[in-house]
Design a protein around this motif. Structure first.
Motif, PDB file in Angstrom:
ATOM      1  N   SER B 277       0.835  -1.204   0.000  1.00 16.71           N
ATOM      2  CA  SER B 277       0.000   0.000   0.000  1.00 16.71           C
ATOM      3  C   SER B 277       0.865   1.246   0.000  1.00 16.71           C
ATOM      4  O   SER B 277       0.545   2.237  -0.663  1.00 16.71           O
ATOM      5  CB  SER B 277      -0.921   0.023   1.223  1.00 16.71           C
ATOM      6  OG  SER B 277      -1.790  -1.060   1.176  1.00 16.71           O
ATOM      7  N   MET B 278       1.969   1.208   0.742  1.00 17.64           N
ATOM      8  CA  MET B 278       2.880   2.350   0.747  1.00 17.64           C
ATOM      9  C   MET B 278       3.358   2.626  -0.683  1.00 17.64           C
ATOM     10  O   MET B 278       3.301   3.763  -1.165  1.00 17.64           O
ATOM     11  CB  MET B 278       4.059   2.033   1.678  1.00 17.64           C
ATOM     12  CG  MET B 278       5.054   3.150   1.829  1.00 17.64           C
ATOM     13  SD  MET B 278       6.235   3.258   0.490  1.00 17.64           S
ATOM     14  CE  MET B 278       7.305   1.892   0.887  1.00 17.64           C
ATOM     15  N   ILE B 279       3.814   1.569  -1.359  1.00 19.80           N
ATOM     16  CA  ILE B 279       4.316   1.743  -2.726  1.00 19.80           C
ATOM     17  C   ILE B 279       3.205   2.232  -3.649  1.00 19.80           C
ATOM     18  O   ILE B 279       3.384   3.157  -4.443  1.00 19.80           O
ATOM     19  CB  ILE B 279       4.890   0.413  -3.271  1.00 19.80           C
ATOM     20  CG1 ILE B 279       6.093  -0.017  -2.450  1.00 19.80           C
ATOM     21  CG2 ILE B 279       5.282   0.550  -4.741  1.00 19.80           C
ATOM     22  CD1 ILE B 279       6.643  -1.375  -2.824  1.00 19.80           C
ATOM     23  N   MET B 280       2.014   1.638  -3.504  1.00 19.40           N
ATOM     24  CA  MET B 280       0.942   1.963  -4.444  1.00 19.40           C
ATOM     25  C   MET B 280       0.436   3.394  -4.285  1.00 19.40           C
ATOM     26  O   MET B 280       0.066   4.028  -5.267  1.00 19.40           O
ATOM     27  CB  MET B 280      -0.217   0.963  -4.298  1.00 19.40           C
ATOM     28  CG  MET B 280       0.075  -0.381  -4.926  1.00 19.40           C
ATOM     29  SD  MET B 280       0.559  -0.269  -6.669  1.00 19.40           S
ATOM     30  CE  MET B 280      -1.000   0.218  -7.413  1.00 19.40           C
ATOM     31  N   LEU B 281       0.409   3.904  -3.053  1.00 19.37           N
ATOM     32  CA  LEU B 281      -0.033   5.301  -2.891  1.00 19.37           C
ATOM     33  C   LEU B 281       0.919   6.221  -3.660  1.00 19.37           C
ATOM     34  O   LEU B 281       0.491   7.148  -4.359  1.00 19.37           O
ATOM     35  CB  LEU B 281      -0.065   5.691  -1.409  1.00 19.37           C
ATOM     36  CG  LEU B 281      -0.650   7.084  -1.137  1.00 19.37           C
ATOM     37  CD1 LEU B 281      -2.114   7.136  -1.526  1.00 19.37           C
ATOM     38  CD2 LEU B 281      -0.488   7.491   0.325  1.00 19.37           C
ATOM     39  N   VAL B 282       2.222   5.918  -3.565  1.00 20.09           N
ATOM     40  CA  VAL B 282       3.217   6.725  -4.273  1.00 20.09           C
ATOM     41  C   VAL B 282       3.090   6.541  -5.790  1.00 20.09           C
ATOM     42  O   VAL B 282       3.165   7.501  -6.556  1.00 20.09           O
ATOM     43  CB  VAL B 282       4.633   6.340  -3.792  1.00 20.09           C
ATOM     44  CG1 VAL B 282       5.682   7.109  -4.556  1.00 20.09           C
ATOM     45  CG2 VAL B 282       4.782   6.608  -2.311  1.00 20.09           C
ATOM     46  N   ILE B 284       0.402   5.590  -7.547  1.00 19.45           N
ATOM     47  CA  ILE B 284      -0.823   6.199  -8.077  1.00 19.45           C
ATOM     48  C   ILE B 284      -0.656   7.716  -8.128  1.00 19.45           C
ATOM     49  O   ILE B 284      -1.017   8.362  -9.116  1.00 19.45           O
ATOM     50  CB  ILE B 284      -2.049   5.808  -7.212  1.00 19.45           C
ATOM     51  CG1 ILE B 284      -2.288   4.295  -7.281  1.00 19.45           C
ATOM     52  CG2 ILE B 284      -3.300   6.534  -7.702  1.00 19.45           C
ATOM     53  CD1 ILE B 284      -3.346   3.792  -6.312  1.00 19.45           C
TER      54      ILE B 284
END
Lengths: 183, 429
Positions: B277-282, B284
């Motif tokens: 989720s950390m990676i995906m927020l960045v 997106i």
């Protein structure tokens, strides 16, 4: 009150995250089974499409857990030099920026779902997945993230007002227990 | 617009707003001030289309591989096994630090977890055997950076996704420079310890049967790496499918050689969801910023800026390298990569450079950011696992490895084929 709220949020999101992870693992198994089938000349078909949906849903539902575990990376440059109150204000401000942005994202995700519902859109693939079926859980994940962010912000703000800076830092500070950044 | 974005970016980051959110805020700003059309209407669609992606699901899969291997104790055993094989070299266990960190970050995405694990296991040995704490801890921090270069690399997946570059080709391109860097780290360690034997602790050698038994511990990891990379290049599997194979392999290895328990699985799963989720927020956020910047005409403005500066293509690369070194002091790996890709990659590619080559160059520079103070994540991780000494020791210890990375940067610029040879040979199949 704010301690109980934060505790409940953490417990809830731990559960959500476990479920999310189990779904991801199930998806890995599914992909694996398809590779094996393909070597034998057959296939489920559509693993790519389904993996995509799983990723979208898992991403949105994992966000709140990462928030509570202090997993969303921040640059701790000025903040680290501030005192207790200064750090608390940095954290509250960052939290407010996050909460507002996430709320806007969730709000802007609704038209995507609405359109799929109104047109009964289906994916342009052999599976012809009804898009609303996968977009509603995805959208719900963003709503969940926004909701948890607001509740966490309120709880942390209460802690700061009461002068409990250390507890506030544990809730919305910069680093979690293990700084599990990527790579 | 470029100046406004740069100032906005650094300002918002300095306020310690989460990096992913900073990217969204910047994109809102670009939309508000530099675009004729209300781009925010595309937000929902972009969030959906970015995360509904079968390639990106390789990220949680690879993270899970690393989590399972590290948490089940396989990493610890590997360290012990490598110790048997490399401790006769000048520098002894320091090589085991580099090699373990390299192997684990190679099979997984999680170099921070690897650095933490190696540091926890290795540190007590360092004192017992008389190693210099600076060199010893610096080597762990540096070895842990190699994972983002040696495939499968999550950072390369993100780079490939954001720049529309082939991920298998990027993986191939990273292989030679990654291994070369690992060997370079070992060479530099050996050299230091030949000239200053006091830093290197006691060299030890082990009887052959013990070495062979240790080899048995290494086989599964080597096999897993070969399978993951092999299935991609045999054309049997996409990176995502290879990652799924990796998950199964890691669980199997953990079950056979490590300790598997429900608690360990739960922790691995939670770690995976958190990192993903950390990676995906960045990611997106970066996608949305990419979209707004392109719509607002960043490309032509950058071109005009570049023409105005009158830089040669090589001059440009030189400036870009400097930018990364300076930003790398303050900003961390993934964030550094994602915030710079929308601006720097189009610029470099427009000058005729290969985006795959540049991806690898960028990765070396970003690895350097992990071990350069004041903000170097791996330095903190290693220091966190040490029970004594101060941060300064780890920083000093990392310096030789930063030099090795700088040499690698120079070599990559002078001889692009270090990265591009393998993809060009193998891409025909």
């Amino acid at each position: 009150m704010e301690d109980r709220l934060l505790g409940t949020l953490r417990r809830l999101n731990r559960g959500v995250a476990l479920l999310t992870g189990v779904v991801l693992m199930a998806c890995a198994l599914f992909v694996l089974a398809d590779i094996v089938l393909r070597q034998m000349g057959s296939s489920f078909g559509g693993t790519d499409e389904i993996s995509g949906y799983v990723m979208a849903i898992a991403t949105s539902w994992g966000m709140a857990f990462t928030l509570l575990e202090l997993g969303h990376v921040r640059i701790d440059l000025l903040r680290g030099r501030a005192g207790n109150l200064g750090r608390a204000l940095f954290d509250l401000f960052a939290m407010l920026a996050l909460t507002g942005t996430v709320t806007l994202i969730a709000y802007k995700c609704w038209p995507v779902v609405e359109r799929s519902l109104a047109n009964s859109s289906r994916a342009n693939t052999p599976l012809e997945t009804p898009l609303a079926l996968v977009q509603i859980p995805w959208f719900a994940g963003w709503i969940w993230f926004a909701l948890i962010a607001w509740l966490t912000f309120i709880a942390a703000a209460l802690l700061v007002f009461k002068g409990r800076f250390e507890d506030a830092e544990a809730a919305i500070g910069c680093f979690g227990e293990d700084q599990g950044a990527s790579s | 617009m470029i100046l406004a974005i740069a100032v906005g970016l650094l300002g918002l980051l300095a306020l310690s707003i989460p990096v992913g959110i900073v990217l969204f805020l910047l994109a809102f700003g670009v939309d508000q001030f530099f675009s004729f059309f209300p781009l925010i209407r595309g937000l929902g669609n972009l969030v959906w289309s970015t995360s509904n992606n079968a390639t990106l699901i390789a990220i949680p899969f690879f993270v899970l591989v690393g989590e399972v291997l590290v948490r089940s104790g396989v990493a610890t055993r590997t360290y012990a096994a490598l110790d048997r094989w490399v401790s006769w070299l000048p520098g002894g266990l320091v090589h085991a630090n580099v090699a373990t960190a390299t192997m684990f970050s190679a099979t997984s995405g999680s170099s921070v977890a690897t650095a933490a694990t190696v540091a926890t296991v290795a540190m007590p040995q360092a004192e017992k055997l008389g190693y210099d704490p600076r060199l010893f801890s610096g080597a762990i921090a540096a070895g842990g950076t190699l994972g983002i270069m040696i495939p499968p690399s999550i950072n390369l997946i993100v780079y490939g996704f954001l720049t529309q570059t082939s991920i298998p080709q990027l993986f191939l391109a990273g292989l030679v420079p990654g291994i070369a860097l690992a060997l370079g780290f070992m060479a530099i360690t050996a050299m230091i310890c030949i000239f200053r034997p006091s830093l290197g602790g006691n060299r030890r050698s082990f009887p052959l049967p013990e070495m062979l038994r240790a080899l048995l511990q290494l086989v599964p990891i080597m096999l897993l790496f070969t399978i993951i990379i092999g299935t991609i290049y045999q054309g049997w599997a996409t990176p995502t499918e290879a990652a799924a194979v990796g998950v199964a392999g890691a669980i199997l290895i953990a079950a056979l050689f490590g300790g598997v328990s429900v608690g360990m699985f739960a922790e691995s799963i939670l770690g995976t969801v958190k990192i993903t989720s950390m990676i995906m927020l960045v990611v997106i956020g970066a996608s949305f910023l990419n979209f707004t910047l392109a719509s607002a005409g960043l490309g032509s403005e950058l071109q005009a800026l570049l023409d105005g500066m009158g830089l040669s293509p090589m001059g440009l690369i030189f400036v870009v390298v400097l930018i990364y070194i300076v930003l790398g002091f303050f900003i961390e790996t993934l964030s550094l990569m994602v915030v710079t890709i929308p601006i720097i990659v189009p610029l470099v590619v427009a000058q005729g450079f290969d985006p795959i080559w540049f991806g690898i160059l960028m990765i070396v520079l970003i690895e350097m950011a992990l071990i350069t103070p004041p903000v170097g994540l791996n330095l903190y991780v290693v220091q966190g696992a040490r029970k004594s000494g101060n941060m300064g020791e780890v920083m000093v210890g990392a310096i030789p490895y930063v030099i090795a990375m700088l040499i690698m940067v120079a070599l990559l610029i002078a001889f692009p084929s270090i990265a591009l040879y393998l993809p060009s040979v193998l891409s025909g199949s």
